[in-house]
Write a protein that holds these residues in place. Structure first.
Motif, PDB file in Angstrom:
ATOM      1  N   SER B 148       0.815  -1.218   0.000  1.00  0.00           N
ATOM      2  CA  SER B 148       0.000   0.000   0.000  1.00  0.00           C
ATOM      3  C   SER B 148       0.846   1.264   0.000  1.00  0.00           C
ATOM      4  CB  SER B 148      -0.951   0.005   1.196  1.00  0.00           C
ATOM      5  OG  SER B 148      -0.274  -0.310   2.380  1.00  0.00           O
ATOM      6  N   LYS B 149       2.163   1.116   0.099  1.00  0.00           N
ATOM      7  CA  LYS B 149       3.033   2.298   0.074  1.00  0.00           C
ATOM      8  C   LYS B 149       4.448   1.889  -0.329  1.00  0.00           C
ATOM      9  CE  LYS B 149       1.497   5.743   2.338  1.00  0.00           C
ATOM     10  NZ  LYS B 149       0.790   6.240   3.506  1.00  0.00           N
ATOM     11  N   VAL B 150       5.102   2.752  -1.139  1.00  0.00           N
ATOM     12  CA  VAL B 150       6.503   2.527  -1.505  1.00  0.00           C
ATOM     13  C   VAL B 150       7.276   3.791  -1.169  1.00  0.00           C
ATOM     14  CG1 VAL B 150       8.113   2.177  -3.422  1.00  0.00           C
ATOM     15  CG2 VAL B 150       5.999   0.852  -3.312  1.00  0.00           C
ATOM     16  N   VAL B 151       8.377   3.637  -0.434  1.00  0.00           N
ATOM     17  CA  VAL B 151       9.212   4.781  -0.054  1.00  0.00           C
ATOM     18  C   VAL B 151      10.681   4.437  -0.286  1.00  0.00           C
ATOM     19  CG1 VAL B 151       7.578   5.693   1.661  1.00  0.00           C
ATOM     20  CG2 VAL B 151       9.269   3.988   2.349  1.00  0.00           C
ATOM     21  N   SER B 152      11.546   5.438  -0.185  1.00  0.00           N
ATOM     22  CA  SER B 152      12.976   5.172  -0.343  1.00  0.00           C
ATOM     23  C   SER B 152      13.452   4.318   0.833  1.00  0.00           C
ATOM     24  CB  SER B 152      13.753   6.484  -0.377  1.00  0.00           C
ATOM     25  OG  SER B 152      13.670   7.094   0.898  1.00  0.00           O
TER      26      SER B 152
END
Lengths: 230, 230, 230
Positions: B148-152
């Motif tokens: 549900s989320k992609v971050v560095s």
């Protein structure tokens, strides 16, 4: 066309060398679905029913075949043509491809295509397509799950062949067991699905190719498939 | 590993202070799934069955826990590891993460992972992954609903903690009721789902924390949760 | 508000000239859902139950109406307001729109909104929204299937009207049959869904407008709909 496609799909179904099927088209249209001239009153209700029966038989056949069926789409896929894309196991499209269910324009709502489309994309996307008849682009089709990959037109065949060749490196009975199980479990409750698939994992491990695969892995060598059903 | 994870998940389950669980990994792999060496013939069918039972028990436990379970993925998640991500309530991934179901390469189709994967991403995406064994990227996983989320990578822990802290500000029994109801209603018909959840809303309003929340809202103050089951 | 909306939705339902319904709002909020003050203890359980019943009746009405219902969202849609968006047939949002299920903040988990939300977006996205109460953006809503189109605020009405006008060009009974069939088949097994829709296609072809549409197509002219139920 439906009968010819049906025949082509099944005529080598038991041949061990058949490992994957690619459905593609020549020209700017992938498929525009049914020939509407077959739906005039003069053809009669029985003939109309035969056409829909043939179409459903084709869709069911794709799912029950022991090998994966890939739609390689380069152009327009509309109505039952869009249904055909939605009904394949995998679909790769070129960037110029478009997808629509425009039956509403000719007073014949795409209710059979809606079965496949409504199970491939979110409800709101499906209904906007069905109610307006307007096409979605290849990138929208990818975002919404109707196709699994979008590439440039010149790379379309190479990309499809890459996937097809990858599938050919696997064991045929392992793929067949996996495909049949996928469609069986996906409509079950989570509990039933896990109960079924646990049994299938054990069954898979007892296949000659299941044992060979694990053995090759532990011996750090490439597996040699027998493609035997045992 | 399955037994250890199972034990960790449940050992403080009744502690009111347990409010959220984060599953993370050290090193470049989130989880590569089962140890294939356990699947050689020498271990026998009973042992194989025990492994799958333990795996399903873990997946079922995650859904039945009264607190949310977050997968914090930084790296590769394959086979049952990909299933673990799909089986968690929430999944946050770093950009370098990848997801695959490569069982087909070793002659063991990822049929149990397919249960969770096939319920998380569109059918075509799931089948391309299952038939080819090829990984999808974190951004593809986000587009298709697996996470549900992609971050560095450097923001991964902070982002996960932000979500976890937000959950900790809510009432435990309210979250527990909501989670259990979500999984119950999602497989029901729309009518049954609405009938069930209407009853649950009334039940929620009768909880001490339900009453406190509404009262605090009308009094324009922060609610003070008892976290009581009453 | 629920009763007023309900009344507006059905009061011209049998008028042949009613072809599409657009739900929009004035001001920066599309809908923030229930008035929480109605949920204080003083209003009593019976009143609470009445509110949820009215809400479910509204959601059910939207699906059973013979014309498409479009949510035109320009701003914030939260809780039952987010449910309303999820429950419409089509949803178009401006770029500034946001969607949230923040009931958890006031101790009242959004369990009824979760029914519609959980059927519109992937499970992980729904659960992160439900557990944290945090909003998603219009572009996230599009990616995840909650809305089918996102446009700039100044184009919102024009884009919605374009879709509405397209729908008005179709035959009302054809749209009505297609909509009712879509919701009926979507919860069925693939086999049942195809069996149902084949019959519906034949029924559609026997409608006056079904015959007119095919005839006009073969004669290369624009169809003239009677909008008759025959």
């Amino acid at each position: 066309m439906l009968q010819s496609l049906q025949k082509d799909l099944v005529h080598e179904v038991d041949d061990k060398d058949l490992r994957v099927i690619v459905i593609a088209a020549n020209g700017p249209v992938f498929s525009s679905g049914h020939n509407l001239k077959e739906f005039t009153v003069v053809h009669g209700k029985t003939n109309h029913a035969d056409v829909f029966d043939a179409c459903i038989k084709l869709m069911t056949t794709i799912q029950t075949l022991p090998v994966p069926v890939i739609a390689q789409v380069n152009g327009l896929a509309t109505a039952a043509g869009c249904q055909l894309v939605a009904g394949c196991d995998i679909a790769i499209a070129s960037e110029k491809s478009k997808f629509a269910t425009p039956g509403v324009n000719v007073g014949l709502f795409c209710s059979t295509p809606a079965v496949a489309l409504g199970r491939a994309v979110p409800k709101k996307v499906a209904l906007e397509m069905l109610f307006t008849g307007e096409p979605i682009s290849a990138h929208e089709a990818l975002m919404h799950g109707l196709v699994s990959k979008v590439v440039s037109e010149e790379n379309l065949e190479a990309e499809t062949m890459k996937i097809a060749h990858k599938i050919c490196q696997a064991s045929r009975p392992v793929i067949a067991l996996g495909k049949a199980t996928f469609y069986k479990q996906i409509s079950q409750s989570l509990e039933d699905a896990y109960r079924l698939t646990s049994q299938v994992m054990l069954q898979n491990l007892e296949l000659k190719d299941g044992q060979e695969g694990i053995e090759a892995f532990t011996q750090k060598r490439k597996p040699v498939w027998t493609n035997s059903l045992e």
